[in-house]
Scaffold this motif. Structure first.
Motif, short mmCIF file in Angstrom:
data_model
loop_
_atom_site.label_atom_id
_atom_site.label_comp_id
_atom_site.label_asym_id
_atom_site.label_seq_id
_atom_site.Cartn_x
_atom_site.Cartn_y
_atom_site.Cartn_z
N PHE A 92 0.87 -1.01 -0.39
CA PHE A 92 0.30 -0.01 -0.25
C PHE A 92 1.03 1.49 -0.06
N THR A 93 1.80 1.13 0.60
CA THR A 93 2.97 2.77 0.47
C THR A 93 3.48 2.35 0.02
N ASN B 251 1.30 8.90 9.59
CA ASN B 251 -0.24 8.00 10.31
C ASN B 251 0.10 6.53 9.81
N ALA B 252 1.35 6.12 9.31
CA ALA B 252 1.27 5.04 8.47
C ALA B 252 0.41 3.35 9.38
N GLU C 204 -2.56 -0.30 10.65
CA GLU C 204 -3.66 -1.06 11.29
C GLU C 204 -4.58 -0.90 11.12
N PHE C 205 -5.55 -0.10 10.87
CA PHE C 205 -7.64 -0.04 10.52
C PHE C 205 -6.99 -0.71 9.56
N LEU C 206 -6.43 -0.72 7.96
CA LEU C 206 -6.32 -1.43 6.59
C LEU C 206 -6.93 -2.64 6.91
N GLU C 207 -5.46 -3.27 7.72
CA GLU C 207 -5.11 -5.16 8.02
C GLU C 207 -7.22 -5.02 8.36
N LEU D 65 3.03 16.59 0.87
CA LEU D 65 2.90 16.86 2.36
C LEU D 65 1.65 15.23 2.70
N LEU D 66 0.91 15.38 1.54
CA LEU D 66 -0.05 14.33 1.49
C LEU D 66 1.36 12.96 1.97
#
Length: 176
Positions: free
Chosen positions: A113-114, A154-155, A160-163, A146-147
């Motif tokens: 994802f990163t 916050n990666a 954690e949320f996406l997993e 910046l994004l």
């Protein structure tokens, strides 16, 4: 021997169609290296046969005058590339990006994802510099940078949320 090879090829084609109907990213248990090599050879032979079949159809379409592929945008782009650039693009970059995009649909991994986000932001930046005036492009590059910084700060929380969310919400959209 030819009959055994044809039987293996038929089994490989059946397995491949089964995978395409219900893809999963889990290894087959108990398969040895020779079995993996046989599957690889079978898939490569199927690929070559399908490629020649499609090339024949494309050539037939050209002979009948239904479409001329010489003026296609991809053909024009490849003519403008140097040989090393075309090889780099066709052998390394495109297959790597394809694996990254399609494998990420089967399972979520933070690194995928990163990297995908980085590549998309980089492509957007390149697009901005090619299509916008310099001042606008610099502003777009600043916002994109910046994004990426905000994401990287916050990666862990995003990962954690996406997993947790990926198997229930996103993965069904990637299954054919």
């Amino acid at each position: 021997m030819l009959r055994a090879f044809a039987s293996n090829l038929k089994q490989t084609a059946t397995d491949l169609l089964s995978f395409l109907r219900n893809p999963s990213d889990t290894p087959v248990p108990g398969i040895q290296v020779t079995g993996k090599l046989q599957v690889l050879l079978g898939v490569l032979v199927l690929d070559v046969l399908l490629t020649f079949g499609f090339m024949g159809l494309i050539h037939l379409v050209e002979l009948l005058g239904w479409h001329k592929y010489d003026a296609h945008a991809v053909a024009e782009m490849m003519r403008s590339f140097p040989l090393w650039g075309a090889l780099l693009l066709g052998i390394i970059i495109v297959p790597f990006a394809e694996e990254l995009v399609f494998r990420a649909g089967l399972r979520f991994r933070r690194g995928y994802f990163t990297f995908l986000l980085f590549v998309l932001l980089l492509a957007a930046g390149i697009f901005a510099f090619n299509m916008m005036p310099l001042l606008w492009a610099l502003g777009a590059a600043f916002v994109l940078g910046l994004l990426m910084i905000v994401y990287l700060m916050n990666a862990y929380a995003i990962g954690e949320f996406l997993e947790r969310a990926w198997p229930g919400y996103m993965q069904p959209y990637f299954i054919v």
